[in-house]
Enzyme design. Structure first.
Site, PDB file in Angstrom:
ATOM      1  N   HIS A 146      11.971  10.992  -5.646  1.00  0.00           N
ATOM      2  CA  HIS A 146      11.778  10.662  -4.235  1.00  0.00           C
ATOM      3  C   HIS A 146      12.828   9.651  -3.812  1.00  0.00           C
ATOM      4  CE1 HIS A 146       8.995  11.131  -0.822  1.00  0.00           C
ATOM      5  NE2 HIS A 146       9.560  10.008  -0.427  1.00  0.00           N
ATOM      6  N   SER A 188       3.662   4.313   1.068  1.00  0.00           N
ATOM      7  CA  SER A 188       3.853   5.674   1.564  1.00  0.00           C
ATOM      8  C   SER A 188       4.387   6.576   0.440  1.00  0.00           C
ATOM      9  CB  SER A 188       4.831   5.648   2.750  1.00  0.00           C
ATOM     10  OG  SER A 188       5.391   6.907   2.987  1.00  0.00           O
ATOM     11  N   LYS A 193       2.046   9.360  -2.052  1.00  0.00           N
ATOM     12  CA  LYS A 193       2.387  10.799  -2.086  1.00  0.00           C
ATOM     13  C   LYS A 193       2.557  11.247  -3.538  1.00  0.00           C
ATOM     14  CE  LYS A 193       5.938  10.908   0.946  1.00  0.00           C
ATOM     15  NZ  LYS A 193       5.822  10.058   2.114  1.00  0.00           N
ATOM     16  N   ASP A 206      -0.933   9.506   4.828  1.00  0.00           N
ATOM     17  CA  ASP A 206       0.515   9.288   4.905  1.00  0.00           C
ATOM     18  C   ASP A 206       1.123  10.121   6.023  1.00  0.00           C
ATOM     19  OD1 ASP A 206       3.045   8.169   3.960  1.00  0.00           O
ATOM     20  OD2 ASP A 206       3.505  10.232   3.450  1.00  0.00           O
ATOM     21  N   ARG A 248       4.750   5.397  12.225  1.00  0.00           N
ATOM     22  CA  ARG A 248       5.784   4.406  11.874  1.00  0.00           C
ATOM     23  C   ARG A 248       7.144   4.847  12.396  1.00  0.00           C
ATOM     24  NH1 ARG A 248       5.840   4.520   5.939  1.00  0.00           N
ATOM     25  NH2 ARG A 248       7.487   2.982   6.076  1.00  0.00           N
TER      26      ARG A 248
HETATM   27  N1  URA Z   1      10.074   7.775   2.451  1.00  0.00           N
HETATM   28  C1  URA Z   1       8.733   7.885   2.502  1.00  0.00           C
HETATM   29  O1  URA Z   1       8.140   8.832   2.001  1.00  0.00           O
HETATM   30  N2  URA Z   1       8.065   6.909   3.126  1.00  0.00           N
HETATM   31  C2  URA Z   1       8.669   5.846   3.667  1.00  0.00           C
HETATM   32  O2  URA Z   1       8.000   4.998   4.196  1.00  0.00           O
HETATM   33  C3  URA Z   1      10.076   5.748   3.606  1.00  0.00           C
HETATM   34  C4  URA Z   1      10.764   6.743   2.991  1.00  0.00           C
END
Ligand code: URA
Length: 433
Positions: free
Chosen positions: A82, A183, A187, A161, A168
């Site tokens: 990620h 966040s 995930k 999320d 956001r």
């Molecule tokens: N990527 C994400 O999944 N969440 C964030 O808050 C920032 C980048």
């Protein structure tokens, strides 16, 4: 305590308990807390900050908002990656098929564009027919069949999320270390990841511009991973100028595909190989150098490209687009950008480029906005390149003449040129385990 009081408590800089944080997430999801109240709460968290403990409770509450994927029926070594977000960051499209082509299982939940940065889901949706809405059953079936799946956050998995992310994005509350950490990690935990490579970006084009802050975010996410019994590594990478040459959804799909064909820009290739090697070595079966060698082979043999094509087909996409880019959305207005000075490119403001792209429709200005997959920019010149007056340095792809002209001016302004060639900086800043 009611949600209103929790908002006031955080506004005044007090610490919240596990149950107060859970109450906020639960009330938001069941509709008793309005979007504007949650936006106020997010802004209070942004300004006042959250302790590591509060961040962990928020992560847990977000995971509990939906189902958790159980990947135990899928045999093989599973790894996820990620990125914290940047401009032109299409590494997922390169790295995930590459790693999957070597027999590793890649089950990935990705996000949409956030603020001035792009998102993998929006990029993949530029391929006609491609669907990122996978049920847990479909995801597991696809992993068993081809070893890779890329899905979007849904009402089933981590709906908190999905909704917080969208809020956001439009309330200037993205660049907060605890909100980013919760966040991303919620995930990853909900997706059932066992091993994880984090690409933590730092620089003007990222959400964090300070290296110490990026290290803090890395350590926070590694700590959450440890608590969740996940093995993780954080690669801190530079996001000063956009990654690669293309930014904008379908243009990035083309650049990622070119990279899988062995024709990628050097910074994207370098970062993709480091991330892929870390993903492959996390299981402990390969050393870093063996993993690097395997990654090079997967690219050179075409195995990584074939896996990408398989992924497109498995999720309903037109896989011919990997060979015929004319099948991808293409902008109506394509115009060159030039400068009124000559010298060496010393910097390209990635954030200014990202904001320009949002302005012309590659990203969202409001949570419900539709995006235009065809628009974007191709940077012909990158930092360290020589430019001459009037020479074309970039190509704007826009949907109408007014946007094209506005983007041309903004992109020219994002370039800085000097007499001396700047020293080359490597894309990797640090790796934390
Ligand atoms: N990527 C994400 O999944 N969440 C964030 O808050 C920032 C980048």
């Amino acid at each position: 305590m009611i949600a209103y009081e929790v908002i006031a408590k955080k506004r005044d800089g007090e610490s919240l308990t596990k149950s107060e944080i859970a109450l906020m997430i639960e009330s938001f999801l069941c509709g008793s807390l309005a979007d504007y109240q949650m936006a106020a709460f997010l802004m209070a968290c942004y300004i006042r900050g959250l302790s590591d403990e509060e961040t962990f409770y928020l992560t847990e509450a977000m995971v509990s908002s939906g189902k958790r994927v159980d990947l135990s029926s899928v045999s093989g070594f599973k790894v996820d990656k990620h990125s914290t977000g940047g401009v032109g960051d299409k590494t997922t499209l390169v790295v995930c098929p590459l790693v999957a082509s070597l027999g590793t299982i890649v089950s990935k939940f990705s996000g949409r564009g956030l603020g001035h940065t792009g998102g993998t889901i929006d990029k993949l949706e530029s391929v006609p027919g491609f669907s990122t809405k996978l049920s847990i059953e479909d995801l597991i079936e696809q992993l068993k069949r081809i070893g890779i799946a890329i899905a979007s956050a849904s009402e089933e998995i981590n709906p908190a999320d999905k909704r917080l992310y969208a809020l956001r994005d439009v309330t200037a509350t993205v660049s907060s270390t605890p909100l980013i950490a919760s966040s991303i990690m919620s995930k990853k935990i909900a997706a059932g990841s066992e091993r994880l490579v984090l690409d933590v970006k730092v620089g003007p084009g990222a959400f964090l511009t300070d290296i110490d802050e990026a290290k803090k975010l890395s350590r926070l996410m590694l700590d959450i991973a440890k608590r969740a019994k996940m093995r993780a590594v954080a690669v801190i990478s530079r996001m000063d100028e956009p990654l690669g040459k293309a930014a904008g959804n379908s243009l990035e799909v083309i650049e990622a595909t070119e990279t899988l064909k062995g024709r990628g820009p050097s910074d994207l290739v370098e970062l993709s190989k480091v991330l892929a090697a870390r993903m492959l070595s996390l299981g402990g079966l390969l050393t870093i150098s063996q993993a690097e060698e395997a990654a090079n082979l997967a690219l050179a043999s075409g195995a990584a490209l074939n896996k990408f094509v398989e992924l497109l087909a498995a999720q309903g996409g037109d896989e011919r687009a990997a060979h015929d880019y004319g099948l991808l959305p293409r902008a109506k207005e394509i115009r060159g950008v030039s400068l009124k000075e000559s010298g060496y490119v010393t910097s390209i403001d990635a954030k200014a480029i990202g904001l320009t792209l949002v302005e012309i429709g590659a990203g969202r200005k409001r949570a419900e906005s539709e995006i235009d997959h065809s628009v974007g920019v191709i940077l012909g010149k990158k930092v360290g390149d020589r430019v001459d007056i009037g020479e074309e340095i970039a190509e704007v792809h826009a949907s109408n003449p007014a946007d094209a002209e506005m983007a041309r001016a903004h992109i020219a302004k994002a370039y800085r040129v000097g007499k001396k060639k700047p020293l080359a900086k490597g894309i990797i800043i640090d790796i934390l385990e």
